[in-house]
Design a protein around this motif. Structure first.
Motif, PDB file in Angstrom:
ATOM      1  N   GLN A  84      -1.186  -4.311 -10.088  1.00  0.00           N
ATOM      2  CA  GLN A  84      -2.227  -3.400 -10.672  1.00  0.00           C
ATOM      3  C   GLN A  84      -4.234  -3.855  -9.745  1.00  0.00           C
ATOM      4  O   GLN A  84      -4.778  -3.711 -10.489  1.00  0.00           O
ATOM      5  CB  GLN A  84      -2.019  -3.624 -12.185  1.00  0.00           C
ATOM      6  CG  GLN A  84      -1.082  -2.778 -12.694  1.00  0.00           C
ATOM      7  CD  GLN A  84      -0.787  -1.888 -13.730  1.00  0.00           C
ATOM      8  OE1 GLN A  84      -1.397  -3.133 -14.894  1.00  0.00           O
ATOM      9  NE2 GLN A  84      -0.325  -1.437 -13.969  1.00  0.00           N
ATOM     10  N   THR A  85      -3.964  -4.105  -8.896  1.00  0.00           N
ATOM     11  CA  THR A  85      -5.471  -4.599  -8.349  1.00  0.00           C
ATOM     12  C   THR A  85      -6.138  -3.985  -7.397  1.00  0.00           C
ATOM     13  O   THR A  85      -6.620  -4.600  -6.835  1.00  0.00           O
ATOM     14  CB  THR A  85      -5.230  -5.799  -7.859  1.00  0.00           C
ATOM     15  OG1 THR A  85      -6.436  -6.876  -7.870  1.00  0.00           O
ATOM     16  CG2 THR A  85      -3.946  -6.107  -5.825  1.00  0.00           C
ATOM     17  N   LEU A 106      -1.282  -2.153  -5.751  1.00  0.00           N
ATOM     18  CA  LEU A 106      -2.333  -1.128  -5.869  1.00  0.00           C
ATOM     19  C   LEU A 106      -1.926  -0.244  -6.638  1.00  0.00           C
ATOM     20  O   LEU A 106      -2.889   0.270  -7.988  1.00  0.00           O
ATOM     21  CB  LEU A 106      -2.862  -0.385  -4.834  1.00  0.00           C
ATOM     22  CG  LEU A 106      -2.952  -0.644  -4.232  1.00  0.00           C
ATOM     23  CD1 LEU A 106      -3.260  -0.141  -2.558  1.00  0.00           C
ATOM     24  CD2 LEU A 106      -4.772  -1.863  -4.185  1.00  0.00           C
ATOM     25  N   THR A 107      -1.110   0.164  -8.048  1.00  0.00           N
ATOM     26  CA  THR A 107      -0.168   0.991  -8.399  1.00  0.00           C
ATOM     27  C   THR A 107      -0.240   0.885  -9.891  1.00  0.00           C
ATOM     28  O   THR A 107      -0.734   0.122 -10.160  1.00  0.00           O
ATOM     29  CB  THR A 107       1.512   1.038  -8.451  1.00  0.00           C
ATOM     30  OG1 THR A 107       2.138   2.058  -9.256  1.00  0.00           O
ATOM     31  CG2 THR A 107       1.799  -0.099  -8.809  1.00  0.00           C
ATOM     32  N   SER A 159      -3.630   8.517 -17.761  1.00  0.00           N
ATOM     33  CA  SER A 159      -2.975   6.561 -17.895  1.00  0.00           C
ATOM     34  C   SER A 159      -3.036   5.823 -16.694  1.00  0.00           C
ATOM     35  O   SER A 159      -3.507   5.926 -15.754  1.00  0.00           O
ATOM     36  CB  SER A 159      -1.375   7.242 -17.532  1.00  0.00           C
ATOM     37  OG  SER A 159      -1.057   7.517 -16.151  1.00  0.00           O
ATOM     38  N   GLY A 160      -2.063   4.272 -16.645  1.00  0.00           N
ATOM     39  CA  GLY A 160      -2.389   3.125 -16.032  1.00  0.00           C
ATOM     40  C   GLY A 160      -4.055   2.488 -16.269  1.00  0.00           C
ATOM     41  O   GLY A 160      -3.548   1.226 -15.775  1.00  0.00           O
ATOM     42  N   CYS A 174       0.735  -1.839  -0.373  1.00  0.00           N
ATOM     43  CA  CYS A 174      -0.459   0.345   0.598  1.00  0.00           C
ATOM     44  C   CYS A 174       0.755   1.306   0.126  1.00  0.00           C
ATOM     45  O   CYS A 174       0.045   2.553   0.531  1.00  0.00           O
ATOM     46  CB  CYS A 174      -0.887  -0.157   1.043  1.00  0.00           C
ATOM     47  SG  CYS A 174      -2.251  -1.204   1.344  1.00  0.00           S
ATOM     48  N   LEU A 175       2.001   1.131  -0.082  1.00  0.00           N
ATOM     49  CA  LEU A 175       2.895   1.838  -0.920  1.00  0.00           C
ATOM     50  C   LEU A 175       2.745   2.935  -1.783  1.00  0.00           C
ATOM     51  O   LEU A 175       2.090   2.521  -2.963  1.00  0.00           O
ATOM     52  CB  LEU A 175       4.454   1.354   0.203  1.00  0.00           C
ATOM     53  CG  LEU A 175       4.648   1.409   1.517  1.00  0.00           C
ATOM     54  CD1 LEU A 175       5.874   0.445   0.849  1.00  0.00           C
ATOM     55  CD2 LEU A 175       4.929   2.284   1.985  1.00  0.00           C
ATOM     56  N   PRO A 176       3.637   4.144  -2.247  1.00  0.00           N
ATOM     57  CA  PRO A 176       3.679   4.833  -3.200  1.00  0.00           C
ATOM     58  C   PRO A 176       4.420   3.668  -4.442  1.00  0.00           C
ATOM     59  O   PRO A 176       5.294   3.087  -4.402  1.00  0.00           O
ATOM     60  CB  PRO A 176       4.320   6.333  -3.128  1.00  0.00           C
ATOM     61  CG  PRO A 176       4.001   6.358  -1.812  1.00  0.00           C
ATOM     62  CD  PRO A 176       4.119   4.831  -0.895  1.00  0.00           C
TER      63      PRO A 176
END
Length: 380
Positions: free
Chosen positions: A134-135, A110-111, A232-233, A87-89
């Motif tokens: 990426q979840t 998560l990123t 993006s992303g 859960c970090l940047p």
């Protein structure tokens, strides 16, 4: 979780809080949780917050997670872990993924950052544990929902390609005022990044790269008008997985009308560099307040012709509001992001996956009807 696990949460922000509380409240067998952060006092605060918020027996341990190096305490805790929730940047994701691999843990992050995701994919290709990337909400839930729509459409209409696959998410405040028509409900640096970095799409069945904020349009969802634009992303790996099958595929972020015009004014003269991201973030944080009253709006649609040539369109929209879990009220962005993270972690624990698992490889029906997902998003 359906069996006992030692779960390590890296980070001490809002998503870490929500993940810890939900694990305690909604797991069939409550886990043992370790919260790590570079500022130990923040990790300790989150641990207390979870313990005070749950109505179930609880074990949460805070520890120091420095940006560099390994302490003896870290080695002992990481050696006990079954799953590491990152859960970090996003810039730190490769480092945390390396820890998961080295200590033989499953890993979930998560990123939406593309370069960091590519780095982790290379790192984890020979891992003995599973890595779901990426979840969160977007990327994450919205991609699995879109893939579900695509698969059902093709099955029901006996086709193998479609014209359009659209998926959109807005993390919005209940109200919006001029000139920016926005309030921060999550990471300012994440917002600035998605507004500046290029996005991957499908056009004419081929993957291509387009500038962020280059295809603005209006959309009406449940009677309310929003503006949408490329960011993006959010497309995750669907442009790769569905190339040749979907003519036009893209992820767009939903905002209230007027916001994107204001952002363009702030971006005037900035170039697509890391300095531009920092400059935009600074401008936005100086003028846009953080707001606890939030809502999530999401929308996905598939459009194409059946085998007889008749055009069809299928749509799903959802509005997610804050919920009370245990003794705490969680914001919409917290709960929607955290349950996707936890459902992915449970998938790894129960399926014994190894290597990288991307959004297109997750069984949509099982995930979308999972025990963490359904109480928040409902069944599909």
């Amino acid at each position: 979780m359906n069996k006992h696990c030692n779960i390590i949460i890296a980070g001490a922000g809002g998503i870490a809080e929500a993940a810890g509380l939900l694990l305690m409240e909604w797991s069939a067998v409550p886990p043992t949780i370790f919260i790590g952060n570079r500022t130990l006092s923040k990790a300790q605060k989150v641990a207390r917050w979870i313990e005070e918020g749950t109505i179930k027996p609880c074990s949460v341990t805070a520890f120091h997670l420095p940006e560099e190096g390994l302490t003896e305490e870290m080695k002992e805790i990481l050696g006990q872990g079954n799953v590491l929730l990152d859960c970090l940047p996003g810039r730190l994701a490769p480092k945390i993924a390396r820890l998961a691999k080295d200590f033989h843990m499953h890993y979930v992050n998560l990123t939406e950052y593309v370069a960091e995701t590519t780095e982790i994919m290379e790192l984890a290709k020979d891992a003995t544990t599973g890595f779901v990337l990426q979840t969160g909400l977007a990327p994450g839930y919205i991609n699995i929902l879109a893939n579900h729509l695509f698969q059902r459409f093709c099955s029901d209409y006996e086709v193998d390609n479609v014209d359009k696959l659209e998926f959109k998410v807005g993390a919005l405040t209940d109200h919006a005022v001029s000139p920016h028509y926005y309030g921060f409900t999550w990471s300012p640096v994440g917002v600035a990044t998605e507004y500046i970095k290029d996005t991957l799409v499908l056009r004419d069945f081929k993957k291509t790269r387009l500038p962020a904020l280059s295809e603005r349009a209006s959309i009406i969802i449940d009677g309310i008008t929003y503006e949408e634009d490329l960011t993006s992303g959010g497309a995750a790996d669907l442009p790769d997985a569905l190339a040749g099958k979907v003519s036009s595929l893209d992820y767009k972020t939903l905002r209230y009308p007027g916001h994107y015009a204001w952002v363009e004014e702030q971006l005037a003269g900035l170039r697509n560099t890391s300095e531009a991201i920092a400059a935009l973030q600074q401008k936005m944080e100086a003028l846009i307040p953080h707001n606890e009253d939030d809502r999530i709006i999401l929308y996905a649609a598939v459009e194409g012709k059946d085998k007889d040539g008749t055009l069809h369109r299928r749509e799903i929209s959802k509005r997610i509001l804050p919920q009370t879990i245990g003794r705490h009220k969680l914001r919409s962005i917290q709960i929607t992001t955290a349950v996707c993270l936890l459902q992915s972690a449970q998938l790894l624990v129960e399926s014994h996956c190894s290597g990288v698992v991307l959004q297109s490889q997750i069984d949509p029906k099982s995930f979308l009807n999972g025990n963490f997902i359904v109480p928040v998003f409902g069944k599909v």
